[in-house]
Design a protein around this motif. Sequence first.
Motif, short mmCIF file in Angstrom:
data_model
loop_
_atom_site.label_atom_id
_atom_site.label_comp_id
_atom_site.label_asym_id
_atom_site.label_seq_id
_atom_site.Cartn_x
_atom_site.Cartn_y
_atom_site.Cartn_z
N PRO A 71 0.83 -1.21 0.00
CA PRO A 71 0.00 0.00 0.00
C PRO A 71 0.86 1.26 0.00
O PRO A 71 1.99 1.25 0.50
N ALA A 72 0.34 2.31 -0.55
CA ALA A 72 1.08 3.57 -0.62
C ALA A 72 1.14 4.22 0.75
O ALA A 72 0.26 4.05 1.59
N ASP A 73 2.22 4.93 1.00
CA ASP A 73 2.39 5.70 2.24
C ASP A 73 2.51 7.17 1.83
O ASP A 73 3.50 7.58 1.23
N PRO A 154 1.89 1.49 6.80
CA PRO A 154 1.12 0.36 6.27
C PRO A 154 1.97 -0.73 5.64
O PRO A 154 1.56 -1.87 5.56
N ARG A 155 3.18 -0.39 5.20
CA ARG A 155 4.02 -1.41 4.57
C ARG A 155 4.55 -2.43 5.58
O ARG A 155 4.99 -3.52 5.20
N TRP A 158 2.22 -5.27 5.40
CA TRP A 158 2.41 -5.93 4.10
C TRP A 158 3.62 -6.85 4.16
O TRP A 158 3.57 -8.01 3.72
N GLY A 178 -2.95 1.86 8.00
CA GLY A 178 -3.77 1.96 6.80
C GLY A 178 -4.24 0.63 6.26
O GLY A 178 -5.16 0.59 5.44
N ALA A 179 -3.62 -0.51 6.67
CA ALA A 179 -4.06 -1.81 6.16
C ALA A 179 -5.36 -2.26 6.81
O ALA A 179 -6.00 -3.18 6.30
#
Length: 542
Positions: A71-73, A154-155, A158, A178-179
């Motif tokens: 996901p983008a940050d 969020p990474r 991931w 964010g996930a």
Amino acid sequence: MTRPPAPVSALPVWEELVTAALLGTERRTPPGCAPGPDAPTRLLDAAALETVRRRASLRPARSAKRPAPAPADHRPPLPTAAARRLALLLADRSGVAGGGRRGTAPDLMELLPQWLAAANGHGYAAPAESLPALLDAARGRTDLRPAALTFAGPRALWLARLNPDWRFALRAAPGGDGALPRPEEAERVRRLWDEGLFAERVALLASLRARRPADARELLAGTWSAERAEDRLMFLDSLRTGLGPDDEPFLEQALADRSRNVRATAAELLSALPGSALAARMAARALTCVSVDRSRVPATIVVEAPHECDAGMERDGVVPKPPAGRGERSWWFGQLVEATPLATWTGRLGARTPQEIVALPVADDWQSELHAAWCRAAVRQRDSAWARALLGSPTVPEAGGPGAVSLAERAKLLGVLAAGERAEWVAGFIATHGLSEAFQLLGVCAVPWAAPLGRAVVDALDIARDAGNYPWSFSGVMGLAERCLDPSEAGRFDGLSAMADEPEDASPGAGGYWTEAFQRMVTTLRLRATMAEELAPAPAPR
């Protein structure tokens, strides 16, 4: 005449290639190659490919489906100087645990929590290349996890789903990750709650509780009876965030849970709500145990502890069996008092203030038990007036407040007070009693330390050095000072780093240790100031 290819062997590919090279491609065709003049070249190509596979510890396999992109940050990137500093902090492994650390170099790993807190304060995103090292650091140190995972963003989740070593991130991810689905995404929230892994459900509940406490409670109530006991306990603990009167009906139901630990946690949460029905029931019981004998001079508190632990007390969280070495009646009495709203005692004990109540003598050696229970109640109910009264003055003999029976309890009571008052009390404690018992108390003070507290610590260290005390006894406080003193005051301590004359009765080598320690403190303070400058956002263009 061309020889026919040798029969297929059961040997591994590498051994087949070695055999073909030793015998020659005319006598042994390499696996996967056709016989002919190109066989030697194909043998070398196959050997090169197999070498890479062996060095990478991979076996040939069918390619798997690629994972979805991370996901983008969208947070602002870290400044270049700060990114370099982060790499150095994560790479440092030179710190020596315990009190044996020598030299003047700062312990960079001990500065990492502070750096992460500052970076999160500015709202920066972690550089992608630093995420593996950041997750490895958080894996090894649980105290780093909240700040590290917030910074990783969020990474982190991931990556955690791709590497089993980082699965802890799924359990400890901050609520704002964010996930996780947003509270308004009701369908996604319900699906994750019904189908997610336990760690994902814990993270979801914590996230929802931080934003919409009522929604989190309703989500938990919907599946409560079907959850395992150990899971119910973990889920119930999430209600500490945003605990309020609206949670009382659910917690009252949990008092009838079949798990003793769940019942005890529900009772503890209810006792933290002074207006709850449980708090009123506990107060009614405690009031029958405590009274004031006004016939004595001065007036004296009299205690009559419970003679039994009935079913109602057990349902309200009183543990019937005491630990080894404790009497049953005192054990039950302490639990009743700590769950009673502290405002109850003002009316019961003659409209006295907390300070006046704590100052009353207690008959028959019940004082330590009663005051210790009031300490626990003050911490649970976050009552600063009672915490202040129980702590007393930091300058009293032995620094033992009227009810603070241990350093651990004093530290907990200090945590109830505002940061400034906390620092002032600890500074007074150190100025009167020195540093021998101050480590736990310093650990609850806000960072950076207020100027009076910082001066008290440094003055006490200087006094300890001049007295020729054994230097290793103060290594823990010295380490705290490096991380907690205000960096802007580094220049004030330059004089301390000069080599001083050792008293005749000083410990051997003490002078050199103190000099190194003060030099390291000054170096660390200046490094912390530099780190703050590196993290500061660039000024906006005019």
